[in-house]
Motif scaffolding. Sequence first.
Motif, PDB file in Angstrom:
ATOM      1  N   UNK A  20       3.913   6.738  -6.476  1.00  0.00           N
ATOM      2  CA  UNK A  20       2.893   6.703  -5.429  1.00  0.00           C
ATOM      3  C   UNK A  20       1.637   5.940  -5.815  1.00  0.00           C
ATOM      4  N   UNK A  21       1.487   5.659  -7.097  1.00  0.00           N
ATOM      5  CA  UNK A  21       0.334   4.880  -7.547  1.00  0.00           C
ATOM      6  C   UNK A  21       0.711   3.398  -7.602  1.00  0.00           C
ATOM      7  N   UNK A  22      -0.200   2.529  -7.185  1.00  0.00           N
ATOM      8  CA  UNK A  22       0.088   1.094  -7.135  1.00  0.00           C
ATOM      9  C   UNK A  22      -1.197   0.301  -7.300  1.00  0.00           C
ATOM     10  N   UNK A  23      -1.199  -0.635  -8.222  1.00  0.00           N
ATOM     11  CA  UNK A  23      -2.370  -1.488  -8.426  1.00  0.00           C
ATOM     12  C   UNK A  23      -2.624  -2.365  -7.202  1.00  0.00           C
ATOM     13  N   UNK A  24      -1.567  -2.918  -6.618  1.00  0.00           N
ATOM     14  CA  UNK A  24      -1.735  -3.781  -5.454  1.00  0.00           C
ATOM     15  C   UNK A  24      -2.238  -2.987  -4.251  1.00  0.00           C
ATOM     16  N   UNK A  25      -1.818  -1.736  -4.128  1.00  0.00           N
ATOM     17  CA  UNK A  25      -2.306  -0.901  -3.036  1.00  0.00           C
ATOM     18  C   UNK A  25      -3.809  -0.677  -3.169  1.00  0.00           C
ATOM     19  N   UNK A  26      -4.278  -0.559  -4.402  1.00  0.00           N
ATOM     20  CA  UNK A  26      -5.718  -0.411  -4.621  1.00  0.00           C
ATOM     21  C   UNK A  26      -6.450  -1.672  -4.171  1.00  0.00           C
ATOM     22  N   UNK A  27      -5.939  -2.838  -4.556  1.00  0.00           N
ATOM     23  CA  UNK A  27      -6.565  -4.100  -4.139  1.00  0.00           C
ATOM     24  C   UNK A  27      -6.634  -4.177  -2.620  1.00  0.00           C
ATOM     25  N   UNK A  28      -5.594  -3.718  -1.976  1.00  0.00           N
ATOM     26  CA  UNK A  28      -5.526  -3.742  -0.512  1.00  0.00           C
ATOM     27  C   UNK A  28      -6.599  -2.877   0.123  1.00  0.00           C
ATOM     28  N   UNK A  29      -7.062  -1.858  -0.600  1.00  0.00           N
ATOM     29  CA  UNK A  29      -8.028  -0.908  -0.051  1.00  0.00           C
ATOM     30  C   UNK A  29      -9.476  -1.226  -0.421  1.00  0.00           C
ATOM     31  N   UNK A  30      -9.703  -2.255  -1.205  1.00  0.00           N
ATOM     32  CA  UNK A  30     -11.078  -2.615  -1.568  1.00  0.00           C
ATOM     33  C   UNK A  30     -11.860  -3.034  -0.325  1.00  0.00           C
ATOM     34  N   UNK A  31     -13.004  -2.400  -0.053  1.00  0.00           N
ATOM     35  CA  UNK A  31     -13.813  -2.799   1.102  1.00  0.00           C
ATOM     36  C   UNK A  31     -14.440  -4.173   0.860  1.00  0.00           C
TER      37      UNK A  31
END
Length: 234
Positions: free
Chosen positions: A100-111
């Motif tokens: 469930x953790x993903x580095x790319x998912x974090x990038x996608x959520x950066x405001x």
Amino acid sequence: MTAAPDDAHYKKHVTDTGETREIVVCGDIYSYGGIKLLSAGARINSAMYERIVNHKLRSGLEESLTVANAVSTATLLERAGILFARLTLLVRMEAALQPGQSLLKVIEQIPLNQQLAFKLTIAQERMPALFEHSVESALYSAFLGFKAGLDQDQVVQLATAGLFHDLGELHIDPALMDRKRTLTTDERKHFYVHPLTMYLLLKEFKEYYPAVSNAVLEHHERLDGSGYPRGLKQ
């Protein structure tokens, strides 16, 4: 009023970028003293540098200009994908995360608001190594955040700080960025203000203040107090 040296370098980056990307004035630009320097609708180019360099502006360039094909979330994900293809370390880091953790998912959520997208676009155009370093730092920050047990929102904040932490270098004389150059004490002081430069921009937006802005301000501090810009000590 004479512009501060760091402001002059950033204005040069912006006006030179206008030669390769369409940058348009979205609202009249005035000097701090009330002189109208540029009208809404004008297209920025390198010839406009002399018109604005010797004036302190009433508003920041980021809020007065729009740039074509600005850096977006899709741009960041594309660059992150390139880094994953090049750096096996990132692949190993991703594999070491929990389900469930993903580095790319974090990038996608950066405001990414308009002003910061503009700043990133100038970096991408004028200092591509800085732009890539920014995206890479966001990925590493996300990994460290996950491993430290932070929740998803905190990891996104940490990655956002990683993305923005060195953009203040756009305000430094490019000649001082040469790693082969031995800097004088006075020249080194220009580097010491780059965290503060970005802090002052980030603190104006609720999505970045205080967590992201403070992290950017303090990213060169050290536990023994030998860091900068404030010499904080634990």
